[in-house]
Design a protein around this motif. Structure first.
Motif, PDB file in Angstrom:
ATOM      1  N   TYR A  39      41.040  27.294  53.666  1.00 51.43           N
ATOM      2  CA  TYR A  39      41.618  28.103  52.597  1.00 51.43           C
ATOM      3  C   TYR A  39      43.133  28.280  52.788  1.00 51.43           C
ATOM      4  CZ  TYR A  39      36.901  29.777  51.331  1.00 51.43           C
ATOM      5  OH  TYR A  39      35.597  29.873  50.915  1.00 51.43           O
ATOM      6  N   ASN A  99      32.311  18.964  49.447  1.00 54.81           N
ATOM      7  CA  ASN A  99      31.832  20.344  49.386  1.00 54.81           C
ATOM      8  C   ASN A  99      33.046  21.268  49.322  1.00 54.81           C
ATOM      9  OD1 ASN A  99      30.924  22.876  51.512  1.00 54.81           O
ATOM     10  ND2 ASN A  99      29.756  22.538  49.649  1.00 54.81           N
ATOM     11  N   THR A 100      33.105  22.088  48.284  1.00 52.25           N
ATOM     12  CA  THR A 100      34.251  22.982  48.074  1.00 52.25           C
ATOM     13  C   THR A 100      33.775  24.412  47.964  1.00 52.25           C
ATOM     14  OG1 THR A 100      35.429  21.233  46.879  1.00 52.25           O
ATOM     15  CG2 THR A 100      36.228  23.471  46.587  1.00 52.25           C
ATOM     16  N   LYS A 101      34.478  25.297  48.634  1.00 51.27           N
ATOM     17  CA  LYS A 101      34.195  26.731  48.536  1.00 51.27           C
ATOM     18  C   LYS A 101      35.440  27.408  47.954  1.00 51.27           C
ATOM     19  CE  LYS A 101      30.834  27.069  52.307  1.00 51.27           C
ATOM     20  NZ  LYS A 101      30.724  25.651  52.635  1.00 51.27           N
ATOM     21  N   TYR A 104      37.019  30.890  45.813  1.00 57.11           N
ATOM     22  CA  TYR A 104      36.796  32.288  45.436  1.00 57.11           C
ATOM     23  C   TYR A 104      36.968  32.472  43.932  1.00 57.11           C
ATOM     24  CZ  TYR A 104      36.895  33.760  50.336  1.00 57.11           C
ATOM     25  OH  TYR A 104      36.614  33.941  51.664  1.00 57.11           O
ATOM     26  N   VAL A 108      31.827  33.522  45.794  1.00 57.06           N
ATOM     27  CA  VAL A 108      32.244  32.212  46.288  1.00 57.06           C
ATOM     28  C   VAL A 108      31.481  31.126  45.526  1.00 57.06           C
ATOM     29  CG1 VAL A 108      32.336  30.652  48.264  1.00 57.06           C
ATOM     30  CG2 VAL A 108      32.802  33.100  48.577  1.00 57.06           C
ATOM     31  N   GLU A 109      32.218  30.245  44.874  1.00 52.85           N
ATOM     32  CA  GLU A 109      31.612  29.110  44.174  1.00 52.85           C
ATOM     33  C   GLU A 109      31.546  27.938  45.154  1.00 52.85           C
ATOM     34  OE1 GLU A 109      33.854  28.441  40.645  1.00 52.85           O
ATOM     35  OE2 GLU A 109      33.581  30.484  39.917  1.00 52.85           O
ATOM     36  N   ASN A 110      30.346  27.670  45.606  1.00 56.18           N
ATOM     37  CA  ASN A 110      30.097  26.630  46.603  1.00 56.18           C
ATOM     38  C   ASN A 110      29.624  25.385  45.853  1.00 56.18           C
ATOM     39  OD1 ASN A 110      29.178  25.039  48.704  1.00 56.18           O
ATOM     40  ND2 ASN A 110      28.180  26.720  49.797  1.00 56.18           N
ATOM     41  N   TYR A 170      26.287  23.606  41.707  1.00 59.85           N
ATOM     42  CA  TYR A 170      26.910  24.880  42.063  1.00 59.85           C
ATOM     43  C   TYR A 170      25.923  25.773  42.818  1.00 59.85           C
ATOM     44  CZ  TYR A 170      30.106  23.579  38.228  1.00 59.85           C
ATOM     45  OH  TYR A 170      30.980  22.925  37.397  1.00 59.85           O
ATOM     46  N   ASP A 181      27.569  32.043  46.110  1.00 59.41           N
ATOM     47  CA  ASP A 181      27.297  32.891  47.271  1.00 59.41           C
ATOM     48  C   ASP A 181      28.098  34.187  47.192  1.00 59.41           C
ATOM     49  OD1 ASP A 181      25.636  30.882  48.356  1.00 59.41           O
ATOM     50  OD2 ASP A 181      27.377  29.871  49.253  1.00 59.41           O
ATOM     51  N   SER A 234      22.705  35.138  46.660  1.00 61.06           N
ATOM     52  CA  SER A 234      23.050  33.723  46.569  1.00 61.06           C
ATOM     53  C   SER A 234      22.126  33.077  45.549  1.00 61.06           C
ATOM     54  CB  SER A 234      22.901  33.047  47.938  1.00 61.06           C
ATOM     55  OG  SER A 234      23.275  31.687  47.871  1.00 61.06           O
TER      56      SER A 234
END
Length: 823
Positions: A248, A303-305, A307, A330-332, A366, A369, A383
């Motif tokens: 981040y 894989n992207t996390k 906010y 958190v958009e995972n 998507y 979390d 989640s």
């Protein structure tokens, strides 16, 4: 002799049958010849011309050749989009924040047009688009596009950027131009690359912006590329693996600037955390004299996390017993991308024939979390599987090229293709999208108001679904196919004058046919000085996502949470407001320019004009009260609706300038490049239906227009200086981004002043096999213009942060080290 020829033809047909057994689409296609050797100014160019003798300096249209290995070694970029952003002046790519899926896929544009108005090729074959469609918070909203970051830098030999309309040659999407990514074809040895970088905040720097860490955005990249010979007849295999990990990079305002400890309604604005893995292969294998098999394989997973917007303790979407101080969803996201191209090249009666099948698939899911479905109260999961979307594309085709002795040379190419596309929306789990009543049952339009779950602090009905990103509520699967045929000719009338004429017919089973043409010419006034120009028509078919995408989501507008229904183009909601069925965009392109080349000094100047009719964009937000009463009753839980529509006509004019000079100075060599782009876009017409009379400002508000016009700064200038002496080299790159103006939710202008970013690096070749580069990108820690306290605290920036994402980026200074090695 005839019997021998028939045996040869039968053998080739046998090979074709074996290799393409099981391929579902049966047809033909267009492609480009793959004959480049090295990235030099006089190399043969394959993009924009099917003539094997045509070079970069004698093409009738402007083409940039970007040596990826050379550029990446001297910069801190590890992704294709960002590398091109700081290398090609007419290319713009925006890092996003708080924009749902676009936090994982950077929208990219050429000459300020839409992300889906530039065609992407891989080794001359049409690449598949991303299944993502850009929505709120992004440039290019309402557009689909290509995800170039699914191709690893380590697998790329060079990138060719055709800055000219080319729909008559390559089909849909090529309104602004074509980007052709050429894979490595080295047939021996191993080359590796280790990169590490991090963002720093201390002096010299910008004291207005702070992070929650002194060092963040830590990036690690490893790629390895192996080349090997296959057989003894010139076959080769080239294979790349790459791994990227990026942390981040959160950006907030210094509290001393606003005299407020937490001015922004979004606490975690900044770059997302991401992890990428790649495998790419490039194989060519001669099967017999005059017959060659090739295969290109690619797989990437990202894989992207990221906010989402902050939910405060008293927010309607929060349950204080679960999150006493609020929470940051958190958009995972998970993106799996696969490409598999195979083909045969052979000769028939003097024609060079290429028969191929190109397959691609992009799947985007998507997981949300650190969130909650507030209508479930304390029993809610934190989640959710929110579903996703995918796009499959399969293209089968052939291309044939032959040269004739007519005047100074005639090159004729023709071909055909058949393409199949399928778009899917993947349904999420029920709780990710459902509003529940007090009894735990899904709420419906008939649910009594007394049973709806409300926030005792505000009295408002609590929003359902997973906060940050509600899941997809339906499974959708739509497909289509199209057939195309083209002819592309080039005639050298004299040694100094050439002309090119191309035409292409396409038929789509969901909207009909289109026919486009192109004329281009080049005249060498002297051996060093030449004129070139072109005129063409173009088109872009509406994507399946634009036609069938539907989702209900939440958005913050001026700090207030609202529920928005993005209705599909074929929905009852769309028809109730008179939104017409989507049709193809059409364009007229014209360009004219000069080239000058003395060897040490080269210059190209190209002016362009692009008129696009019926551009597809997202409309503004219609209030629920704008809907007919019956539609309101059927959709009681939405505040606003918006649609995809052929809403606007645009006119774009501009100039590209590229100057390059090299000179021996002392014992070293200086190479200098100055590249600039001037781009002016105007919205010439807003296309509304009779039912929307009086609602033109809602259909496409001034705010939405500003986002369209902000796809590119009016001017962008790149200066690059490289000095190499013995084993040492220094590279200085400065990029000036012009002013960008956006409009907040309250209608006030948000001005982002011109900024200059400076990258500096130093390299040393310890041996012919080891090279080390140390450097910094954005050396002086420049950021976009910080918006006023009123704009930020009221949530008027689209991203919810202290500024919106603009072309220069918002991560600040990065220092890096890059080690290249080979054996």
């Amino acid at each position: 002799m005839i019997e021998s020829s028939l045996k040869t033809i039968n053998m080739k047909i046998k090979y074709i049958s074996i290799i393409f057994l099981g391929v579902s689409a049966f047809s033909y296609a267009q492609q480009i010849k793959d004959t480049l050797k090295e990235s030099k100014i006089d190399e043969v160019a394959i993009t924009g011309s099917r003539n094997k003798k045509r070079t970069v300096v004698n093409t009738p249209v402007p083409i940039d050749i970007i040596d990826i290995k050379q550029v990446s070694q001297s910069t801190g970029q590890v992704e294709v989009n960002q590398l091109l952003q700081f290398s090609a002046p007419s290319f713009n790519s925006n890092k996003q924040s708080g924009s749902d899926g676009a936090d994982a896929v950077d929208p990219a544009t050429l000459r300020g047009l839409g992300p889906d108005q530039t065609l992407l090729l891989l080794n001359g074959k049409r690449y598949h688009q991303s299944s993502l469609i850009n929505l709120f918070g992004t440039k290019g909203r309402g557009n689909t596009g290509y995800d170039m970051n699914t191709i690893p830098i380590g697998a790329i030999k060079r990138v060719e950027v055709l800055r000219d309309g080319a729909s008559a040659q390559y089909g849909s999407d090529a309104i602004a131009g074509v980007i052709n990514v050429i894979l490595n074809d080295r047939n021996n040895g191993f080359e590796g690359n280790l990169f590490t970088g991090m963002n720093l905040f201390k002096s010299p720097g910008n004291n207005d912006v702070v992070s929650d860490h002194k060092i963040d955005g830590t990036t690690f990249d490893f790629n390895g590329n192996l080349g090997t010979k296959i057989g003894s007849k010139g076959g080769f295999g080239n294979f790349t693996v790459e791994f990227i990990n990026k942390d981040y990079a959160i950006r907030n305002a210094n509290p001393a600037i606003y005299n407020d400890p937490s001015p922004a309604p979004r606490q975690r604005f900044g770059d997302a955390k991401a992890q990428n893995i790649y495998f790419f292969g490039n194989i060519e294998l001669p099967l017999s004299d005059g017959l060659k098999f090739y295969s290109r394989q690619g797989f990437s997973h990202r894989n992207t996390k990221a906010y989402a917007w902050t939910r405060t303790a008293d927010a309607d979407g929060n349950i204080p017993e679960v999150y006493p101080t609020g929470f940051n969803p958190v958009e995972n996201t998970s993106i799996s991308d696969f490409t598999f191209d195979n083909g045969l090249k052979f000769k028939v009666a003097g024609w060079d024939v290429d028969f191929y099948n190109a397959f691609g698939n992009n799947r985007f899911t998507y997981q949300i979390d650190n969130t909650i479905n507030a209508t479930l109260g304390v029993k809610s999961p934190t989640s959710f599987n929110a579903g996703g979307h995918s796009l499959l594309q399969n293209t089968t085709g052939f291309n044939a090229v032959k040269q004739f002795k007519v005047l100074e040379g005639l090159n004729v190419a023709f071909g055909s293709e058949f393409r199949y596309e399928k778009f899917d929306i993947i349904k999420g789990e029920e709780a990710s999208y459902t509003i529940y009543d007090k009894n735990g049952n899904p709420a419906t339009p008939d649910t009594p108001e007394s049973l709806l779950v409300t926030n005792p602090l505000s009295g408002n009905v609590r929003p359902g679904g997973s906060q940050g990103f509600p899941g997809y509520s339906t499974d959708i699967g739509k497909s289509r196919n199209n057939f195309a045929a083209y002819i592309d000719t080039e005639l050298d009338v004299t040694k100094n004058w050439m002309i090119s004429v191309a035409g292409r017919f396409e038929n789509y089973n969901d909207f009909g046919s289109t026919l486009n043409g192109k004329f281009a010419t080049r005249y060498a006034i002297t051996p060093q000085f030449a004129f070139r120009g072109s005129i063409s028509t173009g088109f872009r078919a509406p994507s399946l996502a634009q036609k069938y995408y539907s989702q209900q989501f939440t958005n913050f507008q001026g700090g207030k949470l609202v529920t928005i229904q993005l209705a599909s183009n074929d929905s009852n909601i769309a028809s109730s407001l008179g939104i017409p069925q989507l049709k193809q965009e059409t364009s007229v392109n014209g360009s004219a320019g000069f080239t000058f080349n003395t060897g040490k000094f080269t210059a190209t100047v190209d002016g362009y004009y692009i008129r696009v009719k019926d551009r597809i964009v997202l409309t503004g937000y219609f209030a629920q009260a704008d809907l007919p009463e019956k539609v309101q009753e059927e959709n009681p839980f939405i505040d606003q609706v918006q649609f995809f529509s052929n809403a606007i006509d645009t006119k774009t004019k501009g100039v590209d300038l590229i100057l390059s000079y090299n000179e021996n100075i002392g014992s070293g060599k200086l190479t200098a490049t100055l590249a600039g782009n001037y781009n002016d876009m105007q919205i010439t017409k807003v296309n509304t239906s009779e039912q929307l009379a009086g609602k033109e400002d809602t259909y496409l508000s001034a705010r939405e227009k500003a986002f369209i016009l902000a796809s590119a700064p009016k001017t962008k200038v790149n200066l690059n200086l490289n000095y190499k002496i013995n084993k040492f080299n220094m590279n200085l790159q400065m990029v000036r981004f012009d002013k960008v103006t956006l409009i907040g939710y309250d209608g006030t202008e948000q001005v982002y002043n011109p900024k200059v970013t400076t990258d500096l690096s130093f390299g040393c070749e310890f041996s012919k096999n080891i090279n080390l580069t140390l450097g910094s990108k954005n050396l002086f820690n420049r950021y976009p213009t910080l918006q006023s306290s009123a704009q930020v605290t009221n949530g008027n920036t689209e991203s919810g942060g202290i500024f919106d994402p603009v072309q220069m980026g918002f991560a600040g200074r990065q220092v890096f080290a890059r080690l290249n090695f080979k054996f």
